[in-house]
Every structure is written in structure tokens, then in C-alpha cells.
Scaffold this active site. Structure first.
Site, PDB file in Angstrom:
ATOM      1  CD  GLU A 191      -3.045   0.447   1.973  1.00  0.00           C
ATOM      2  OE1 GLU A 191      -3.951  -0.478   1.533  1.00  0.00           O
ATOM      3  OE2 GLU A 191      -3.546   1.149   2.971  1.00  0.00           O
ATOM      4  CG  ASP A 192       1.746   2.787   3.375  1.00  0.00           C
ATOM      5  OD1 ASP A 192       0.880   3.191   2.678  1.00  0.00           O
ATOM      6  OD2 ASP A 192       1.907   2.307   4.297  1.00  0.00           O
TER       7      ASP A 192
END
Ligand code: MN
Length: 492
Positions: free
Chosen positions: A73-74
Site C-alpha cells: 500500500e505504501d
């Protein structure tokens, strides 16, 4: 702790040190240069999450997934790459957690509910994300455990997060993640999450409580310290030697909730600090209870046998409140050490004992996860889904019995019709009457904890519109509606 120390500890305690090392290398690379709000290197966070999972004694794959949980996600490293490196199982766990990461309250117009209101009233999450949560959870409960470990660390560092975000995260924690931990039997996690959310959501009430409870805690502690050796001596005289007696203070949030029930009167809270007695086996639990009652008169209506009748999340213990030394009202909790571990760690205690890892084998105890999954597929409307969630999932649960002694877990206020549908949809559809504890009762009558329920089936009996007025479970309601819809279609 430096991340190197943390990492070494994870590697040292793992049965698959190579896997942990590899997960760290990839995550560390991916997060390079990223900082947390606190200013520390980002990698510290996933490492602490992994540490918590390690303390839960979860398997190496789950711990590796904990290290990798924020990668897709990051960072620029994709889920595909995670799968290529670590295989399907770890990729599924990581993916499950990152989907849950999107579980969010709306950014604007966040309303903190009144502290006196039932918390379920304010749940207003994006429903699609909740569905994902339950889906991932019913596939593999480890997803939720990683998410809970993640949330725990985020709560510990919440003071570094921008103010406007703090309340949203704290509310989510109080309303979604703490009840979730509770449903998984993780008492310690539940209490900790609630206590960490409390000051962010209700700072004044929290301050009031801390100020007012301090002296009382100290006074109780002193008193119980005096009781403790006397109790141990009494038990020894009766042949109970292998015992562990310790004090346990109530968590702040649950204490505040109790005070609300009792007009904020501390004197009515007998379990501010209780004495917990841990013995070898179930027999000794009952024997201990008997000995305590022989010496000190029990307080009427406060003897609870959660061993014979566990709480729906599996909690087991004997509770009693007695007029103890100097007539002081004192609560005792008696349990075996196995019950104790389960009460603190819930589902994780099973993993620790290597009692089968897959959720599938936990089906009986966590049947509600499966039920949740089934009806969330059926219910299409957003409103209905949320209403059901508030009722079925977060509402207090009761235990009732079939005539054969099987335990059925239902929300408070459920009726015999709800019961019938849990047993079998056909028994629900043909439900003509009900006997509770041997007596005929109206179908609409709410069941009570411990009731024994027998359904009388009528061959030509059909579900009735009226049943919708008193049924509480989604399972019953969706079945009744399905039937009514089918009938209205054939009669027109
Ligand atoms: Mn995270």
C-alpha cells in the site's frame, strides 16, 4: 529498542529465521527513506507489529506478513512481487491487511457519540470496506490478528498523528477493533485498545476518572495485599497448594462504563480490583469456590459460573463476590491456567498450543464469522447491513441449548424463531411453537442465557410477516423475507 535488536530477537525466536530475514530485507528496502509521524524510520512500525505477533506465538508466515503488511500500500513494491518472493499464503495475508487499511470513517463530519450512548449507534463506516473485512476474516482469521497488532502500534504512537486524524482513528478502534478483539476472546487486547482510545475521544471524562480512581485503587490494593496471604493459607489448609493469586485492576474504559451503570458511584463497584486465583484443574476451581464461601458469605446474585456456561467468546471462570475480611465486599475470579491464557489471548492461545492453525478447524467456536460472511453476501442494502452488523456482531450474546445440549450462540433479545433458523433453515420455516425449559412459550418471547429450547415443527406451517416484528438475527430475517417474497410472487 533499535530495529536491529528487534529484528535479531524475531530471528532468534523463529523456527524459520531465513524467512524472517528475507521479509525484513525486502520491507526495509521498500520503506527506505519513509518516516512515521513520530519521526522514526518507518520500518520500526512493521517490526513492532511482527513483535506483537511473535508474542502471540503465531506462525512464521504470519510474522513475515506482519513485517510486510504496509509494503504494497505504501511503497513501490507491489503485491505481485510479494507473492513472487514469499508465495500465495503470505501474499494473501498481506493483501487482506492492506485492504483492511482502507477501512475508514468518512473524513468530514465525524461525530463522537455521547459517552453514555451505546457505541454501536455511531458506526458509519464505508460499508464496502466492512464487507471486505469480514470476507478476509472468514477466509483466514490471521488477517485480523495482524490488523489488531497493527492497530495496537498505531494507537501507541497516536499522539504524533495530526489532531484531526486522532479522533477518527480512536473512534474506529473503540467501535470496530476492540469489539473484534473481544469476539475473538482476546480480553487483554480489547481492554488495552479501549483504554488507549478513551483519552482521545473523551478527554474530560478520562481525566475525571484518573483523578478519582487513584486513591481508591491504592486503598483496594492495600486491602487485597492483606487478604492475599490469608486466602493462600486458608486454601493450603484445605489441601490446595498449587495456586497463584494475583490482583487485577479493571481497565479504565470498562470501569467507566460500569460507573455509568451505577450513577458514578464507586462504592457500588466491587470489582475495582479483584483477586484472581489460578489453580490446576476444573475440580479445584469449584473446591476453591466452596472454601471461599465457607469462610465468607457470598453476595447474593453475584456468583457466576462461566465454566459450565462460558461467555459466547469462550471466556471461562468462576466469579463470586463475598463479604470478606472486615466485611469488605470483594470479588474473586477462579480459573485454571489454561482458562487464564485463553481469557487473555483468546484465539491466539490455540495457535500457541499448535492446536490447528486454519480457521476452518475453529469453525464451531467462531461460527459467527461464517454466519457473518453468509448474510453479508445476501443483504444488499447498506442500511440493512449496518443495522444487522450493529445487532448481530457487536451486541451482547447469549448462550442457549438444544435439547441435545448443543450450544447455540445468539444476540441478546433473540427469540425461538431466531434459534430455529440457526438450527436449520427448514426448522425455522416450519416453526410452529417453542418449549423453553420444558414450557410452551410464545414464539416472540426473548430467550435468556442458559435456556433450553425445543422447537415444535408443523408440517404445513409457514413463516409469517409477524415474525419480522420480533426476530433479531439476520439469518432469520433474511430467510423469512426470502420466503415471503417467493410466496408473493407465486400468488400474483
Ligand atoms: Mn501498519
Amino acid at each position: 529498542m533499535l530495529n536491529q535488536d528487534l529484528l535479531q530477537q524475531l530471528i532468534k525466536t523463529s523456527s524459520e529465521p531465513k524467512l524472517i530475514e528475507k521479509a525484513f530485507e525486502i520491507a526495509n528496502d521498500a520503506h527506505k527513506g519513509q518516516k512515521r509521524f513520530s519521526g522514526e524510520d518507518y520500518i520500526q512500525h512493521p517490526l513492532r507489529v511482527a513483535q506483537t505477533l511473535n508474542e502471540f506465538k503465531l506462525d512464521p508466515k504470519t510474522i513475515a506478513a506482519g513485517i510486510l503488511h504496509d509494503v504494497p500500500e505504501d511503497t513501490s513494491v507491489s503485491l505481485k512481487e510479494v507473492e513472487k518472493n514469499f508465495g500465495k499464503e503470505i501474499a494473501f495475508l498481506v493483501d487482506g491487511v492492506s485492504k483492511l487499511g482502507k477501512l475508514r470513517y468518512p473524513k468530514t463530519g465525524l461525530e463522537i457519540p455521547s459517552i453514555k450512548k451505546e457505541p454501536q449507534k455511531s458506526i458509519d463506516l464505508k460499508v464496502e470496506n466492512l464487507r471486505k473485512l469480514f470476507f478476509a476474516m472468514s477466509e483466514d482469521l490471521r488477517v485480523v490478528l495482524i490488523k489488531l497488532a497493527d492497530r495496537l502500534d498505531n494507537m501507541k504512537t497516536l499522539n504524533f498523528v495530526p489532531k484531526e486524524k486522532q479522533k477518527r482513528i480512536a473512534l474506529e478502534t473503540l467501535e470496530i477493533f476492540a469489539p473484534l478483539a473481544n469476539r475473538l476472546g482476546m480480553g487483554e487486547m480489547k481492554g488495552t485498545l479501549e483504554d488507549m482510545a478513551f483519552p482521545y475521544l473523551y478527554p474530560e471524562e478520562f481525566k475525571w476518572l484518573i483523578e478519582n480512581v487513584k486513591e481508591r485503587y491504592e486503598e483496594r490494593e492495600k486491602y487485597l495485599k492483606m487478604v492475599q496471604p490469608i486466602l493462600i493459607k486458608i486454601l493450603k489448609e484445605e489441601g490446595i497448594t498449587s495456586i497463584n493469586v494475583h490482583q487485577r485492576a479493571k481497565h479504565y474504559w470498562s470501569l467507566y462504563q460500569k460507573l455509568l451503570e451505577h450513577d458514578m458511584d464507586f462504592e457500588k463497584n466491587y470489582d475495582l480490583i479483584a483477586l484472581r486465583i489460578i489453580v490446576d484443574d476444573v475440580e479445584t476451581c469449584y473446591k476453591t469456590l466452596g472454601i471461599i464461601h465457607k469462610h465468607w458469605k457470598p453476595f447474593l446474585g453475584r456468583i457466576k459460573d462461566y465454566i459450565a456456561l462460558p461467555k459466547p467468546n469462550g471466556y471461562q471462570s468462576l466469579h463470586t463476590t463475598v463479604f470478606c475480611i472486615d466485611g469488605k465486599i470483594t470479588e474473586f475470579q477462579i480459573r485454571t491456567s489454561k482458562m487464564h491464557t485463553e481469557a487473555e489471548e483468546g484465539i491466539c492461545a490455540h495457535w500457541a498450543r499448535k492446536e490447528e492453525i486454519a480457521f476452518k478447524t475453529q469453525r464451531r467456536k467462531f461460527a459467527w464469522v461464517q454466519q457473518l460472511r453468509n448474510w453479508q453476501k445476501e443483504v444488499s442494502g447498506t442500511k440493512e447491513f449496518l443495522k444487522g452488523l450493529k445487532f448481530d456482531f457487536f451486541k451482547n450474546r447469549i448462550f442457549v441449548f438444544t435439547p441435545k445440549g448443543d450450544v447455540i450462540d445468539l444476540p441478546e433479545g433473540a427469540s425461538s424463531v431466531d434459534f430455529a433458523y440457526v438450527v436449520h433453515s427448514e426448522i425455522g420455516d416450519k416453526c410452529a411453537g417453542a418449549k423453553v425449559n420444558g414450557k410452551m412459550v410464545p414464539l416472540s418471547q426473548p430467550l435468556k442465557n442458559g435456556d433450553m429450547v425445543e422447537i415444535i415443527v408443523g408440517k404445513s406451517k409457514k413463516p409469517s410477516q409477524k415474525w419480522l416484528e420480533f426476530t433479531k438475527t439476520n439469518l432469520a430475517r433474511s430467510n423469512i423475507k426470502k420466503w415471503l417474497k417467493k410466496e408473493s410472487m407465486t400468488s400474483h
